[in-house]
Design a protein around this motif. Structure first.
Motif, PDB file in Angstrom:
ATOM      1  N   LYS A   4       0.867  -1.178   0.000  1.00 47.77           N
ATOM      2  CA  LYS A   4       0.000   0.000   0.000  1.00 47.77           C
ATOM      3  C   LYS A   4       0.900   1.224   0.000  1.00 47.77           C
ATOM      4  O   LYS A   4       1.793   1.344   0.822  1.00 47.77           O
ATOM      5  N   TRP A   5       0.633   2.124  -0.915  1.00 54.16           N
ATOM      6  CA  TRP A   5       1.465   3.306  -1.036  1.00 54.16           C
ATOM      7  C   TRP A   5       1.027   4.329  -0.008  1.00 54.16           C
ATOM      8  O   TRP A   5      -0.145   4.720   0.019  1.00 54.16           O
ATOM      9  N   PRO A   6       1.938   4.783   0.827  1.00 51.39           N
ATOM     10  CA  PRO A   6       1.579   5.783   1.834  1.00 51.39           C
ATOM     11  C   PRO A   6       1.076   7.099   1.238  1.00 51.39           C
ATOM     12  O   PRO A   6       0.289   7.791   1.847  1.00 51.39           O
ATOM     13  N   SER A   7       1.496   7.456   0.045  1.00 54.57           N
ATOM     14  CA  SER A   7       1.078   8.721  -0.550  1.00 54.57           C
ATOM     15  C   SER A   7      -0.033   8.532  -1.571  1.00 54.57           C
ATOM     16  O   SER A   7      -0.250   9.373  -2.418  1.00 54.57           O
ATOM     17  N   SER A   8      -0.753   7.432  -1.480  1.00 58.97           N
ATOM     18  CA  SER A   8      -1.828   7.125  -2.411  1.00 58.97           C
ATOM     19  C   SER A   8      -2.977   8.122  -2.257  1.00 58.97           C
ATOM     20  O   SER A   8      -3.385   8.446  -1.151  1.00 58.97           O
ATOM     21  N   PRO A   9      -3.557   8.613  -3.371  1.00 57.02           N
ATOM     22  CA  PRO A   9      -4.667   9.569  -3.267  1.00 57.02           C
ATOM     23  C   PRO A   9      -5.908   8.959  -2.622  1.00 57.02           C
ATOM     24  O   PRO A   9      -6.686   9.661  -1.998  1.00 57.02           O
ATOM     25  N   GLU A  10      -6.090   7.653  -2.751  1.00 60.70           N
ATOM     26  CA  GLU A  10      -7.251   7.002  -2.140  1.00 60.70           C
ATOM     27  C   GLU A  10      -7.204   7.112  -0.628  1.00 60.70           C
ATOM     28  O   GLU A  10      -8.222   7.324   0.009  1.00 60.70           O
TER      29      GLU A  10
END
Length: 68
Positions: A55-61
């Protein structure tokens, strides 16, 4: 080709692999030091696996979920 030519290739390959992964990790919100995995044989595959499935920490979701 002497010993100096090998050193030049090592420096060039380090720049070629580490710098792009450093920027990818930083933009994705991971610690940029993860890019040093690309220096280990097989480390590029591990790094790509981490980037692809984590999981990307800077994900827009996730930013939307935090804001709501």
């Amino acid at each position: 080709m002497g010993e100096f030519a090998i050193l030049q290739w090592l420096i060039a390959s380090t720049i070629f692999f580490v710098v792009p992964f450093w920027r990818i990790c930083r933009r994705a919100g991971f610690k940029p030091g993860l890019s040093l995995l690309s220096l280990i044989p097989g480390g590029i595959l591990v790094l790509l696996w981490i980037i692809a499935f984590a999981k990307w920490p800077s994900s827009p979701e996730e930013k939307k979920a935090i804001g709501n």
